[in-house]
Write an enzyme that holds these catalytic residues in place. Structure first.
Site, PDB file in Angstrom:
ATOM      1  N   LYS A   1      -2.757  -3.520 -11.317  1.00  0.00           N
ATOM      2  CA  LYS A   1      -2.186  -4.103 -12.114  1.00  0.00           C
ATOM      3  C   LYS A   1      -3.735  -4.734 -11.903  1.00  0.00           C
ATOM      4  CE  LYS A   1       2.159  -2.948 -13.442  1.00  0.00           C
ATOM      5  NZ  LYS A   1       2.906  -4.527 -13.846  1.00  0.00           N
ATOM      6  N   GLY A  20       8.770  -4.123 -13.518  1.00  0.00           N
ATOM      7  CA  GLY A  20       9.014  -5.991 -12.820  1.00  0.00           C
ATOM      8  C   GLY A  20       9.242  -6.273 -13.207  1.00  0.00           C
ATOM      9  N   GLU A  46       1.375  -3.509 -20.866  1.00  0.00           N
ATOM     10  CA  GLU A  46       0.821  -4.837 -21.249  1.00  0.00           C
ATOM     11  C   GLU A  46      -0.272  -4.418 -21.683  1.00  0.00           C
ATOM     12  OE1 GLU A  46       0.699  -5.151 -16.667  1.00  0.00           O
ATOM     13  OE2 GLU A  46       3.020  -4.981 -16.516  1.00  0.00           O
ATOM     14  N   GLU A  50       7.622   4.990 -19.349  1.00  0.00           N
ATOM     15  CA  GLU A  50       7.870   3.049 -18.079  1.00  0.00           C
ATOM     16  C   GLU A  50       8.807   2.374 -19.269  1.00  0.00           C
ATOM     17  OE1 GLU A  50       5.138   2.573 -15.446  1.00  0.00           O
ATOM     18  OE2 GLU A  50       4.107   1.067 -17.660  1.00  0.00           O
ATOM     19  N   ASN A  86      -0.379   1.682  -9.868  1.00  0.00           N
ATOM     20  CA  ASN A  86      -0.982   0.690 -10.977  1.00  0.00           C
ATOM     21  C   ASN A  86      -0.823  -0.530 -10.203  1.00  0.00           C
ATOM     22  OD1 ASN A  86      -2.373  -1.115 -12.767  1.00  0.00           O
ATOM     23  ND2 ASN A  86       0.008  -0.951 -14.220  1.00  0.00           N
ATOM     24  N   HIS A 114      -0.785   1.199 -21.750  1.00  0.00           N
ATOM     25  CA  HIS A 114      -0.074   0.652 -20.723  1.00  0.00           C
ATOM     26  C   HIS A 114       0.489  -0.330 -21.537  1.00  0.00           C
ATOM     27  CE1 HIS A 114       2.092  -2.254 -17.264  1.00  0.00           C
ATOM     28  NE2 HIS A 114       2.055  -1.112 -16.777  1.00  0.00           N
ATOM     29  N   SER A 127      10.111  -0.293 -12.066  1.00  0.00           N
ATOM     30  CA  SER A 127      10.928  -0.822 -10.434  1.00  0.00           C
ATOM     31  C   SER A 127      10.919   0.113  -9.240  1.00  0.00           C
ATOM     32  CB  SER A 127      11.731  -1.632 -10.825  1.00  0.00           C
ATOM     33  OG  SER A 127      11.525  -2.910 -11.582  1.00  0.00           O
TER      34      SER A 127
HETATM   35  C1  PEP Z   1       4.115  -0.535 -13.929  1.00  0.00           C
HETATM   36  O1  PEP Z   1       3.237  -1.639 -14.050  1.00  0.00           O
HETATM   37  O2  PEP Z   1       3.276   0.232 -14.554  1.00  0.00           O
HETATM   38  C2  PEP Z   1       4.831  -0.584 -13.969  1.00  0.00           C
HETATM   39  C3  PEP Z   1       6.272   0.203 -13.495  1.00  0.00           C
HETATM   40  O3  PEP Z   1       4.960  -1.708 -12.233  1.00  0.00           O
HETATM   41  P1  PEP Z   1       6.520  -1.833 -11.925  1.00  0.00           P
HETATM   42  O4  PEP Z   1       6.460  -0.686 -10.896  1.00  0.00           O
HETATM   43  O5  PEP Z   1       6.475  -3.461 -10.719  1.00  0.00           O
HETATM   44  O6  PEP Z   1       8.238  -2.044 -12.132  1.00  0.00           O
END
Ligand code: PEP
Length: 270
Positions: free
Chosen positions: A20, A188, A112, A182, A18, A110, A228
């Site tokens: 973003k 992040g 966000e 997630e 992703n 997601h 992460s």
């Molecule tokens: C994501 O945005 O779906 C995500 C898992 O981000 P990160 O790997 O940076 O934690």
């Protein structure tokens, strides 16, 4: 272990990046070329481990053109879609447009989108159905925030998100769905959930899907962990029985790192 090398599961692992709101179309094309080269050097077998990228909308066309013109084994997806197919929805993007570009997947819900754009489970249910109307595979994101994790109600919370978002799907749609667990506190932040946390939730999600759609459907649905993920922790996540892939944010912006994640089987074997 849940790779295609394991006869106990026919679920093809999915390594999803992703991007973003990073990578304009010039940067995105360059990242995709580097990624394709890194995977080629590693002799990546796309039939064995699927690799998908989710660029911003404005970079999708350039990325998809490269994939098609160069005959790359990667696939692409949108980061969001409208619950509607067309009409007066300024700023929204129809699943039909994504499908027309050649996207295979689309992210739905997601964290966000849920937090910043206030997307509810009802809206996400409509988006999942909109994706299926266009033959796109939704990657439905679910997961709890830190307060809920600390309260110990993360499983109930995440399963409630799941139930609301898959309401009204057919058994075929449920079997083809991808669900990404997630935990919001691990996105992040550098905080990564342990493999046992990923397995606890993915096991609970699969059991819930079995209850909703049947024992023959749930083993077909692919479940991802996201939060992460890096090359160093991906293999231990993917070693878990019910973890069929990873959704990667930050580390997907580094072609070599992301290619290493896609090569997790080598690390597990070594
Ligand atoms: C994501 O945005 O779906 C995500 C898992 O981000 P990160 O790997 O940076 O934690």
């Amino acid at each position: 272990m849940n790779t295609s090398a394991n006869s106990s599961s026919n679920r093809t692992p999915l390594i999803a990046g992703n991007w973003k709101m990073n990578m304009d179309h010039v940067q995105g094309s360059s990242l995709l070329q580097h990624l394709a080269e890194a995977l080629s050097e590693a002799k990546h077998d796309y039939d064995r481990v699927e690799v998908a990228v989710f660029p911003p909308f404005t970079s999708l066309s350039a990325v998809q053109t490269l994939i098609q013109d160069d005959g790359l084994g990667l696939v692409s997806g949108g980061q969001d879609l409208s619950p509607f197919d067309s009409g007066a929805y300024t700023g929204d993007v129809s699943g039909r447009f994504l499908a027309r570009l050649g996207c295979k997947y689309v992210l739905v819900g997601h964290s966000e989108r849920r937090t910043i754009h206030g997307e509810t489970d009802e809206i996400l249910n409509a988006k999942v159905k909109a994706a299926y109307r266009q033959a796109l595979t939704p990657v439905l994101c679910v997961g709890e925030g830190l307060d809920i994790r600390r309260a110990g109600t993360h499983v109930q919370h995440t399963l409630a998100q799941l139930r609301a978002s898959v309401d009204g799907l057919t058994t075929d749609q449920a079997a083809g769905l991808v669900v990404a667990y997630e935990p919001v506190w691990a996105i992040g932040t550098g905080e990564v959930a342990g493999p046992e946390d990923a397995q606890e939730m993915c096991g609970a999600i699969r059991a819930e899907l079995a209850g909703l759609f049947g024992q023959d459907v749930a083993p077909k649905t692919r479940l991802l962990y996201g939060g992460s993920v890096k090359a160093s922790n991906a293999p231990s996540m993917l070693h878990e029985t019910d973890v069929d892939g990873v959704l990667v944010g930050g580390a997907s912006l580094d072609a070599d790192e992301f290619a290493s994640i896609a090569g997790f089987e080598r690390q597990l074997a070594g």
